[in-house]
Each structure stands twice: as structure tokens, then as C-alpha cells.
Scaffold this motif. Structure first.
Motif, mmCIF file in Angstrom:
data_model
loop_
_atom_site.group_PDB
_atom_site.id
_atom_site.type_symbol
_atom_site.label_atom_id
_atom_site.label_comp_id
_atom_site.label_asym_id
_atom_site.label_seq_id
_atom_site.Cartn_x
_atom_site.Cartn_y
_atom_site.Cartn_z
ATOM 1 N N LEU A 1 -4.942 2.993 -2.816
ATOM 2 C CA LEU A 1 -3.570 3.227 -2.355
ATOM 3 C C LEU A 1 -2.712 1.981 -2.566
ATOM 4 O O LEU A 1 -1.541 2.074 -2.931
ATOM 5 C CB LEU A 1 -3.562 3.637 -0.876
ATOM 6 N N SER A 2 -3.294 0.811 -2.337
ATOM 7 C CA SER A 2 -2.549 -0.426 -2.578
ATOM 8 C C SER A 2 -2.196 -0.538 -4.070
ATOM 9 O O SER A 2 -1.073 -0.895 -4.435
ATOM 10 C CB SER A 2 -3.353 -1.643 -2.140
ATOM 11 N N THR B 1 0.814 -1.209 0.000
ATOM 12 C CA THR B 1 0.000 0.000 0.000
ATOM 13 C C THR B 1 0.853 1.268 0.000
ATOM 14 O O THR B 1 1.881 1.330 0.676
ATOM 15 C CB THR B 1 -0.923 -0.022 1.231
ATOM 16 N N PRO C 1 -1.772 3.245 6.241
ATOM 17 C CA PRO C 1 -3.199 3.445 6.563
ATOM 18 C C PRO C 1 -4.002 2.146 6.511
ATOM 19 O O PRO C 1 -5.148 2.134 6.966
ATOM 20 C CB PRO C 1 -3.666 4.407 5.463
ATOM 21 N N TYR C 2 -3.411 1.069 5.971
ATOM 22 C CA TYR C 2 -4.196 -0.155 5.780
ATOM 23 C C TYR C 2 -4.213 -1.005 7.055
ATOM 24 O O TYR C 2 -5.243 -1.136 7.723
ATOM 25 C CB TYR C 2 -3.647 -0.926 4.585
ATOM 26 N N HIS C 3 -3.065 -1.574 7.427
ATOM 27 C CA HIS C 3 -3.032 -2.459 8.592
ATOM 28 C C HIS C 3 -2.113 -1.940 9.697
ATOM 29 O O HIS C 3 -1.673 -2.690 10.559
ATOM 30 C CB HIS C 3 -2.590 -3.863 8.176
ATOM 31 N N VAL D 1 -8.477 2.656 0.356
ATOM 32 C CA VAL D 1 -7.218 2.002 0.731
ATOM 33 C C VAL D 1 -6.816 0.982 -0.350
ATOM 34 O O VAL D 1 -5.627 0.745 -0.583
ATOM 35 C CB VAL D 1 -7.283 1.395 2.154
#
Lengths: 370, 370, 370
Positions: free
Chosen positions: B336-337, A88, A104-106, B333
Motif C-alpha cells: 500500500l505504501s 501509504t 492502515p499503517y500507523h 502494508v
């Protein structure tokens, strides 16, 4: 020793503009990205943009989004903008301030120096070690306060930034560039090949017709070039006594340093993506970012001495408007060139004696592309 | 029998995300369209969308515009949206009602079952017979009230929809899906590869940071999966007692059926284009339509029990707003990935123990693509 | 001699529409540009558009921007819109008046006949001679007052415009086309292959359903064609007594010439980019400019007799609105055909007896493409 004009004439005798493919062929664009923008030192900004630890900006180089950030030891670093977990993008376009770099993802979390310091639920994955998942760093260097990156890692033998800029050592010390501060940034989306803007910047043969307001304060035929071959090219032009390159014709700020001759403006092109324009009271810097064979993003910054900002005589708009007008005139004619060069009727045309620097720029470019 | 967690860990040990080419390469996209979206049963809608004979909607599957229509015998059929005369598209995007299917160009007319019943001025063409020019039909089937099509004709040996869904027989009978009615449809244009949305849907490791409002009513670490490999994947998560997945936190409608446990929400991914989210009082269904390696159209429907609509406690917006917010957080998200994965710095990263279902989804996908 | 209908039926027996690739394949488009639009006489305008010496317009032919200009001897000429110095486009899109052609970049200046007459700072370039740098001229010809260009130079043996139009000699003399004057130009950006518009123009089988207002004044089955094969195709249709092809149904201007029969409108397609529609009181001309396999720019002009303009009964809007409505109906159904033909379900369909001219057009096109 022969006089200056003779040198120039000798150099350009018989020189012609580049062949069509260099302006329109997708395969040339790909090769340029590979040989030039992915292998050379390219300008990405000025250290004054990220003054405090944790200040950062995001920039795209050769299609790669990079985070340029000042770490807690005050060192400037660059990282690929890619989380090591699921890829990401960590920071969206723009600039900001951060105490850590958190996905921001995990919520994987990296220190400002790129080390992975938090990765929830990864402890029970056999063999996983945070030390193996630092952000991918990018080779970064400073020259006169400007930030450059090189996508070739040091370990792969890229030329150091000190060696690259050695020929210019001390040349610009009068201008105090490392301490200057930006007053304004403008961006331009230009429908023309990036090389057309370099060729355009490198001569004033076009000034009488295209830039009437520039012509008034700086005679188009006053150029004297002191860098005439290689990656760094240019020299100075005269400014009429008492004039400045501003809308009003007056100086717009305190001088950037101990300028010896106020009747000179210096123009240098720094291969492959920097145009450096040195005025007594400000420095204008263009970054050129090729987007396709037929499109270039141009970022233009105006830098002033820190002491200039607080003073009564500080009128940066006077210079910005002057050059914004001039920039747009140039970009427009570059767009017309792009259109014409794409024609089957185009063939390389003859450079005049006033176009020795475009010819030299082309020659260096072709040497790199060989 | 080993406890649940152990199974998961065993499965994902060493699993990593997919290689870059699966997210960005045009040739992979073409192969996916050929091997998956042109060969498998894909969700196109729900039978409640076309209640009366002559009701139809137009949908694009693998680049093909199809008319899905209920014929005069109440049977649902699908046809290529192409006139047999000069190839003109018969129905423009959207939905409607028709007594016959008439071409707007030269008025060739087809019955609702696809037979050509009118073709002006064709009688004097030697050898022309209307029977040779029926609309081209598409293989169509129903499962739990949902309409699926398969671009492979039955005669070419495609798996029947009954055989395809046999592993799920009876599993969802509590939810009465075949009689539900839609309250709302939202569409999303997402700048990300379609697989990223499946991987995103299949884990709640990302929930604490990304979905604060979801986290309040449903603990991210409460997932218990009962389908752990193959084309159908998922299980349930807990809902906090007295809560519902709505903005207010209260139930928003009458229950869809005889739900045993009101503290559970079920999430299943149905390969290749359906996400099925079963709540006590509503069913949310996503259709995923890949448009390019880097773009996906997502259609999201909210279905309720027919009896729920007339009641005082029917507040579908309470659920729709909740999930619209959550959807947008997820799509962003995923975008974004997509950006990060396109970088030369991307390399497959390690899945955690919380990402066993994404890993299983990838594994099934790779099996199909081999 | 067999009656007319019989000839038509014989011709079209068994004829089918073109294969899919001719409408969607980029390689076919490239071949068309090379074999047809770069090698044939193509319509670019009418001499009345540039009445005075120095009047010019810019037009794009097969991707090439051309300047069409009337020189000081009143002759009409065409040049590639490319400066011989650095390739800059000389004139931007549009039209205007000029005493010389001057490049906006470095002020190289050309006479209206293309000779370079000014090139600052080039005198000191060894071997430079202005005579070597005239503008590149394009082969140009006139037919009935219409301007045509051919990108193949005369010296390369292109057919003369007189030889090309010899079969039509005298045929249109009643309409005085060389002296007509334009009242209006409309442009249309159509999302369909250019050949669909030719096929659409060449039959009125579609008129009853698509053009109710046309059907009222001109019976769709009244066509009698006198040019039935080759590059020029068409004939006439009847106009109901006392009617005209206008919104009001009345004549909208003085007649363009000594029209024998006021109850006839003539429609001819002139390969490869002209549609010529001859009414008693006006001539409508379409130029078709393929932009891609799936997109065509259409330019539509309405021409009237010079004497008509000053008269009380001059109501050009009455005709323009009539045909603008009809044009849009046609372009829309062509766009639907483009959509349907792109489907894997498309296969060439049978032409009816009413579609002999589309079939003949296809046949000539295929002959040229072989």
C-alpha cells in the motif's frame, strides 16, 4: 438554409483518419495524460453511488488513485489516496463506508473533509502541526448528477465545471439525470486505443454488418446530429415504432422523465471520457480509462428512474444484455483496428459522409493536442 | 549520559521519509544494483543448507545466477552459473548434490573447485588449454554460519568479510548461529520497493494497528535500540513474562543457547539484504532480493538448535505460523505504501520519535548512494 | 585436395561464439528485424496449405500481419492485413477460405487479387476512386513448393527469389518437395534468442548427452557437410542400416522420392528462418520467428508424399513424436544458454572442430549485420 446532409458532407470532405502515432506512440499517450486527462474535467461516477455521509469509492485518474467521498455536511469531495505520513495508500480499490479516513499503517486519522485529526506519537516532534497535514484535495464538480474531477487545482486557474458545461445547459433536463439510480455496472478491458472507441461510438456506418440486433430496431442511416463540432458531439437516431433497445424489443422500465418522442435514442460523446446514451427508459453511461496506447478500461453503467425499481415492468437485464452484446461487438472491432493501424502498411484512410462525427471528434482532439 | 529517549529524539528531529524517486525510478534501481548489491557483502544462505561435499544451491544475486557449493575439501565456494564453452547455464534453479559440475549441452565437466577437467573434442583446437577455462569464481565469506557473497573480486580490493562484520564481533555468540539448522523456508513475492521492508522492520509504531497478535505478547513501545547508526541497526523489545512469539504464546522449542533474558527478542537489520530476528528458542532470517523498483522477493528461514529437532517440545509451526501471519501483514502494508508513494501527491512525510531506526537506515542508504 | 576434416579444422581455428549483445540487446533485435527479417526472403509456409482458390492463412512477419491467399487464377499472393478505410485488421489469426476479403468493420470488400470492389457510402466523397484503395501487396515467391515473402517490394530492387536460391538449383529434386503434403504442425514458444536455435541445429557435438534416442540410430560424429559457408549450410549424417529417425526405429511411410541412399539424413539451414531436415520418408521444416531478443516462436511441419497418406504403413506419429522429443531437448538447452549468456560472466567461448557450421553461420550473420 441548406439541408442537413449537405452540412455533413461539406464538413467531412477530404477528412481522413488520424496518423498512426496517435494510436501507438507511448509519447503521445504521455502527452494525452498530461494535456487531457490531467487537465480536463473527467467523469468519475454518479452521485447516487455515494448516497450517505461517509460513503466513498476509489477511482484512478491519470494514474492517480483518488478517494471520492461524501462528507458529514453531505458535500462530495475528492482526495489523493495518500497518507501524509509515509505515503501509504489509505483505501484499497473498491467502495465502502467510513466514519473517518484512517491509515492502515500507523493509524493517522483524517476527518471526512480531509483534516488530520489524529497522529499518534507526533506531539513530541518539534514544529509538527496537524493543520499542515490535511489530505491533498482534488478539484471536484457535479453536472446533471454526474461527478467530475479535474486534477488542476482551482487556484491554478482551471475552468469551472459550470463554464465547461455551459453549452449544454438545460439540454438534458427531460431525462432527470441527477436523480437516476444505477442498476448495473459492467467493466471491459479492451486492447485498443481509447480514441478508437470514441470514433466507433460516433457513427452507425458500421451497424448493418456488426450489430444485426441493433439494426432491427434502429435504422443505421437515421442519425441526425445537433452537436457537430467541439467537445460535445452527437444527436439522435430513430427507434422503430413500438420498439425499444432491449433484447425483447419492448420497453424494460418506466420512463426516466417526460420524454416527448419515444422513437428517439440520443447519443452524445462528452470529451474526454464520457459516452452518454439516452433512451426513453434508461440512461447508459460509458467511462473510458486509457491504460496504455493499446489498452483501455471501459466502465459502463445503466441508470433508471428511482420509481422504476419497485415496479413489475422493471426488467433492466433486457437492456443490459442488449448493450453488453453490442458493446462487445464494438470493442472487438476496435481491437482489430488497433492491430491493423499498428502496421507499417497503415496510412490514414478517407472518412465517408456517414463519418462526420468521428471526423469532428478527431478535429477537436487535435486542437487540444496542439 | 542522556537517557535513551532523548538520544532518539535528537536523531530524528526533522527527519523525513525518502523522496519518491528512490522508490519508483528505474535508474535508482540500476544504481542500487551497481553500488549496493554488486559491491557489498550480501546474504545468500546458511552453511547448514549444504552439509556434505557436493551439496549445492543456486541463487540469483544482482541478476546473476550463482552456484554455491561445498567442494571436496569441505570448503564452500561460489561460481557464476555459466559454462565457459558456449555460456550455457550449468545448474537450473534449485538445490541438489553433484560429484562434478557438468554442462548439459556439450558435457564440459568441472571439478567442485571450478577447474575444467573434461572438454570433448577440444584437444585438436590449436592453443586450447583446460587451465584457461575454469569456472568464474565469486568472492565468498562466512559470518556466524551465514554465507555471504560479494561480486567484487578480492583482487579488486573489496573489504574482507571479517573487516565488514568486525563491529559485531562476539555480539551474537549466545545464539550459536553457526550450528543452527533450518526447519522451514517461506518465500514471498512482494509488490513493493525493498527499502520499504527495511523501514517497516525497523519500527513497531505500526504494531498496535497492524499486528494485534504480536501486540498481545510484546508491547510495541518497549523497543530499546543499541545499534543506532551505520549498516547494522536495531536492538531488543520486551516479551511479556511467560510468553513467546508463537501462535500459542508458549515456547516452541529448546533454547538456541545460553540465553540470559527470556523476556527479550532482538531485531537487527544487516545492510543491505538481511533481517535478523533472535528469539530465545529460534532465529528467523529474512533475505531481501529486489527484482525491480516495485517488486521484491523475500526468503524467510527459521533456524533452531540441532538438539531441538528430536525433542517432544519441538513445535516449529507454532513460531512459523505466528511470523508468517505477521510477515504478510507487513508486506501488504508495504505494498500500500508503494502504491501511495508513486502518486504525484506524495511528498516526504515527517518521521515520529518512534521511527528513529528507519530514519537511521535511510541515512546510511543515502550515504552509500552518494 | 585436403581431406574433409582438415577443411573444417582450418575454418574454425580460433572461432568463438558471438558476443553477448547479439543475444540480449534490444537494439540488435531491432536491427535484425530491419536488416534481415524485413529485407530477406523468409519462409512462411508451403503451397499445399492453400490448395483451392480462396484458401488463405494469416502469418506475422517482422511484426506485420500478412494474408497469404490463393487467388481465383490460382496464383498465390500476400497482402498486408490492413483495410484501406480505417486500418482494421481484415482476417484474424488462423486460416480459412474466402470468396472475397471483406472488412468486418464497414464492409469494404476486396477481390482475392486485392482490388477494392465494394465501399458503401463512399460514392459521394469527392475525388474518391476505388482503384486508389487496393490492398497493399507483399512480394511473394515459391521455391520447391515453399512460400517465401520479402517485405521489400520488387520495385525497390529486392533480389528475386530465383536469384536468391540459384546456388541450390536442382539440389533437392529427389525429395519432390513441391508436391509434398503436411501431416502435422507443432508450435513451440522458446525463451531463447533465435540464433541459438540455428547454432544448436548446426552441430551434433551435443547429441550424445542431450539426445540418447537420436544417438541410437544416427552416430553423432558421422556428419559430412557439403555447404560450408554462406546463407545455406549443412550436409548429411548417417543413419544406421535398417533404422529410421522414428520412435520405433522403423520407416514410418512411403519414401518421398527416388532416394539413392536410405542411410542418410540431410540437415540444411536456410538463412534466415528455415531449417530443412530431409529424411527418406519425410521432410521436417522449422520456421523460426524471433519475438524479442530472448524469445522465439518455432513452427515445425512434417511433410509426406501424397501417396503415403492412404497406405497401411503410414505412421507419421512415429516420426513426429521422435522429433518432438528431440526438439524439446534442444529448445530447453537453448533456453539454458540464453540464461547463461545474459550473465556478466559470459565471454565468447571457443568452438570445437565439431562446430564448424555454427561458426560459419555466425560468420554469415555478422556479414549481413555489418
Amino acid at each position: 438554409m441548406p439541408p442537413f446532409r449537405k452540412t455533413v458532407e461539406t464538413f467531412t470532405a477530404g477528412a481522413k483518419t488520424l496518423a498512426q502515432r496517435y494510436f501507438v506512440a507511448p509519447e503521445v499517450f504521455v502527452e494525452e495524460q498530461g494535456r487531457i486527462f490531467s487537465k480536463q474535467w473527467v467523469l468519475v461516477g454518479h452521485q447516487s453511488q455515494i448516497k450517505k455521509a461517509g460513503d466513498y469509492f476509489v477511482i484512478e485518474v491519470s494514474g492517480e488513485s483518488l478517494i471520492v467521498i461524501r462528507d458529514s455536511k453531505f458535500e462530495i469531495r475528492a482526495f489523493y489516496n495518500v497518507c501524509r505520513h509515509r505515503g501509504t495508500q489509505l483505501k484499497e480499490d473498491g467502495r465502502g463506508h467510513a466514519s473517518v479516513i484512517q491509515c492502515p499503517y500507523h493509524a493517522w486519522t483524517y476527518a471526512l473533509d480531509g483534516r488530520l485529526i489524529g497522529a499518534p506519537h507526533m506531539d513530541d516532534v518539534p514544529g509538527f502541526a496537524k493543520a499542515d497535514y490535511s489530505l491533498h484535495a482534488v478539484n471536484l464538480g457535479l453536472w446533471e448528477g454526474f461527478i467530475f474531477v479535474n486534477l488542476v487545482p482551482k487556484r491554478d486557474g482551471s475552468l469551472s465545471i459550470e463554464d465547461w458545461f455551459a453549452p449544454l445547459a438545460g439540454k438534458f433536463s427531460h431525462w432527470n439525470m441527477s436523480i437516476l439510480r444505477p442498476a448495473k455496472r459492467l467493466e471491459y478491458d479492451v486492447r485498443a486505443n481509447w480514441k478508437l472507441m470514441f470514433e466507433n461510438y460516433s457513427e452507425c456506418y458500421h451497424c448493418p454488418g456488426l450489430h444485426p440486433q441493433l439494426q432491427k430496431v434502429s435504422p443505421y442511416d437515421s442519425a441526425e446530429n445537433d452537436l457537430r463540432e467541439g467537445p460535445f458531439l452527437g444527436g439522435f437516431m430513430k427507434i422503430n415504432p413500438g420498439n425499444s433497445l432491449t433484447m425483447s424489443g419492448n420497453a424494460c422500465a418506466a420512463f426516466v422523465g417526460e420524454i416527448e418522442n419515444l422513437q428517439q435514442v440520443f447519443y452524445y460523446s462528452i470529451f474526454p471520457n464520457m459516452l452518454l446514451s439516452l433512451h426513453p427508459e434508461y440512461v447508459m453511461v460509458h467511462q473510458l480509462w486509457p491504460q496504455s496506447p493499446e489498452r483501455t478500461l471501459i466502465v459502463c453503467d445503466w441508470l433508471f428512474h428511482p420509481d422504476a425499481f419497485g415496479r413489475k415492468d422493471f426488467k433492466p437485464e433486457d437492456a443490459i444484455e442488449f448493450w453488453d452484446t453490442t458493446n462487445k461487438q464494438d470493442w472487438h472491432v476496435c481491437e482489430l483496428s488497433q492491430q491493423g493501424i499498428a502496421s507499417r502498411a497503415y496510412e490514414p484512410g478517407p472518412y465517408s459522409s456517414r463519418e462526420s462525427i468521428p471526423a469532428a471528434w478527431d478535429e477537436y482532439y487535435l486542437r487540444i493536442m496542439k
